[in-house]
Design an enzyme around this catalytic site. Structure first.
Site, PDB file in Angstrom:
ATOM      1  N   SER A  51       0.540  -1.356  -0.219  1.00 32.06           N
ATOM      2  CA  SER A  51      -0.019   0.350   0.465  1.00 32.06           C
ATOM      3  C   SER A  51       1.006   0.652   0.071  1.00 32.06           C
ATOM      4  CB  SER A  51      -1.006   0.139   1.255  1.00 32.06           C
ATOM      5  OG  SER A  51       0.250  -0.219   2.513  1.00 32.06           O
ATOM      6  N   CYS A  81      -6.335  -6.795   0.657  1.00 34.04           N
ATOM      7  CA  CYS A  81      -5.180  -6.624   0.664  1.00 34.04           C
ATOM      8  C   CYS A  81      -4.789  -5.402   1.240  1.00 34.04           C
ATOM      9  CB  CYS A  81      -4.480  -7.677   0.450  1.00 34.04           C
ATOM     10  SG  CYS A  81      -3.014  -7.574   2.114  1.00 34.04           S
ATOM     11  N   ARG A 110      -2.345  -2.296   9.442  1.00 36.93           N
ATOM     12  CA  ARG A 110      -2.038  -3.211   8.711  1.00 36.93           C
ATOM     13  C   ARG A 110      -1.255  -4.400   9.352  1.00 36.93           C
ATOM     14  NH1 ARG A 110       3.306  -0.517   7.597  1.00 36.93           N
ATOM     15  NH2 ARG A 110       3.630  -1.509   4.810  1.00 36.93           N
ATOM     16  N   ILE A 138      -1.879 -13.090   3.140  1.00 39.20           N
ATOM     17  CA  ILE A 138       0.052 -12.593   3.415  1.00 39.20           C
ATOM     18  C   ILE A 138       0.091 -10.560   3.286  1.00 39.20           C
ATOM     19  CG2 ILE A 138       1.839 -12.143   1.994  1.00 39.20           C
ATOM     20  CD1 ILE A 138      -0.024 -13.679  -0.365  1.00 39.20           C
ATOM     21  N   HIS A 178      -6.737 -12.764  -0.033  1.00 35.75           N
ATOM     22  CA  HIS A 178      -6.566 -12.537  -2.220  1.00 35.75           C
ATOM     23  C   HIS A 178      -7.236 -13.672  -2.705  1.00 35.75           C
ATOM     24  CE1 HIS A 178      -2.785  -9.611  -1.666  1.00 35.75           C
ATOM     25  NE2 HIS A 178      -2.288 -10.783  -0.758  1.00 35.75           N
ATOM     26  N   GLU A 180      -7.844 -13.046  -5.869  1.00 36.20           N
ATOM     27  CA  GLU A 180      -7.653 -13.029  -6.979  1.00 36.20           C
ATOM     28  C   GLU A 180      -6.747 -14.232  -7.006  1.00 36.20           C
ATOM     29  OE1 GLU A 180      -7.140 -10.925  -4.872  1.00 36.20           O
ATOM     30  OE2 GLU A 180      -4.939  -9.891  -4.928  1.00 36.20           O
TER      31      GLU A 180
HETATM   32  N1  GLN Z   1       1.114  -5.805   4.278  1.00 35.83           N
HETATM   33  C1  GLN Z   1       0.842  -4.674   2.863  1.00 35.83           C
HETATM   34  C2  GLN Z   1       0.873  -3.342   2.396  1.00 35.83           C
HETATM   35  O1  GLN Z   1       0.760  -3.050   3.999  1.00 35.83           O
HETATM   36  C3  GLN Z   1      -0.077  -5.740   1.745  1.00 35.83           C
HETATM   37  C4  GLN Z   1       0.356  -7.077   1.847  1.00 35.83           C
HETATM   38  C5  GLN Z   1      -0.686  -7.403   0.951  1.00 35.83           C
HETATM   39  O2  GLN Z   1      -1.607  -7.324  -0.077  1.00 35.83           O
HETATM   40  N2  GLN Z   1      -0.564  -8.900  -0.049  1.00 35.83           N
HETATM   41  O3  GLN Z   1      -0.083  -2.711   1.339  1.00 35.83           O
END
Ligand code: GLN
Length: 197
Positions: A51, A81, A110, A138, A178, A180
């Site tokens: 992000s 995510c 987060r 993830i 996810h 996707e």
């Molecule tokens: N931890 C990631 C973030 O802060 C997000 C992880 C992900 O999209 N798999 O953007």
């Protein structure tokens, strides 16, 4: 009426996977990197990835304010995510000074599961779907708090209680995991139904 055009924010992250999932459902999907591309879509998917990087790139591409503006004026969106973090109005445990795009009346934490286990997979029961989805998490966020207009669609239990991992507010949808990844397109279908409905 022509079918809606679904944009996938293509600054970073698992863009191809979302385009493939949408295309497999017969949707018209296109990548979005520039303001004129954003202006041409009827809905937007914000992929998983990182992000903080996405916000940096959005600013560099002149896309940050246009994204905020479209989301504030009702653009249907699906964030997975990192995309969930971008859609959230509020963030805890973000990077120093981390900004979001906003639109979704939630607080996200987060890297929330990271305090227990970094990444994991497992079945997740989602409201409105008969069978659980296979959730791939993830370094995922969870939802810490939701506003009155937000419906929680799924939760995951951890040592310190249950945490929402899929939410919906009007035509905004977000998951910590996810959808996707893999070939289960039911959440993309749900989003397309929201867009069309
Ligand atoms: N931890 C990631 C973030 O802060 C997000 C992880 C992900 O999209 N798999 O953007």
């Amino acid at each position: 009426m022509p079918p809606p055009t679904i944009g996938v924010l293509a600054l970073q992250g698992d863009v191809r996977e979302h385009v493939a999932a949408l295309t497999a459902l017969g949707a018209r999907a296109t990548t979005v990197r520039r303001p004129d591309e954003l202006a041409a879509v009827d809905a937007l998917v914000l992929p998983g990835g990182e992000s903080t990087t996405m916000v940096k790139l959005a600013r560099a591409f002149g896309l940050l304010e246009p994204l905020r503006e479209r989301l504030a004026t009702g653009l249907p969106a699906f964030g997975t995510c990192a995309g969930m973090i971008l859609l959230a109005d509020r963030i805890v445990d973000g990077a120093a000074g981390q900004e979001t795009l906003g639109g979704l009346d939630i607080t996200v934490r987060r890297n929330a599961f990271g305090r227990q286990v970094d990444s994991f997979e497992g079945p997740v029961a989602v409201r409105g779907l008969d069978e659980p989805v296979h959730g791939v998490f993830i370094r995922a966020p969870w939802v810490e708090q939701v506003g009155a207009g937000v419906e929680v669609l799924a939760r995951v239990a951890t040592d310190d209680g249950e945490h929402p991992v899929a939410v919906r507010q009007g035509r905004l949808l977000a998951t910590s995991f996810h959808p996707e990844v893999g070939d289960d397109s039911r959440l993309h279908r749900l989003f397309l139904d929201l867009v069309g409905g």
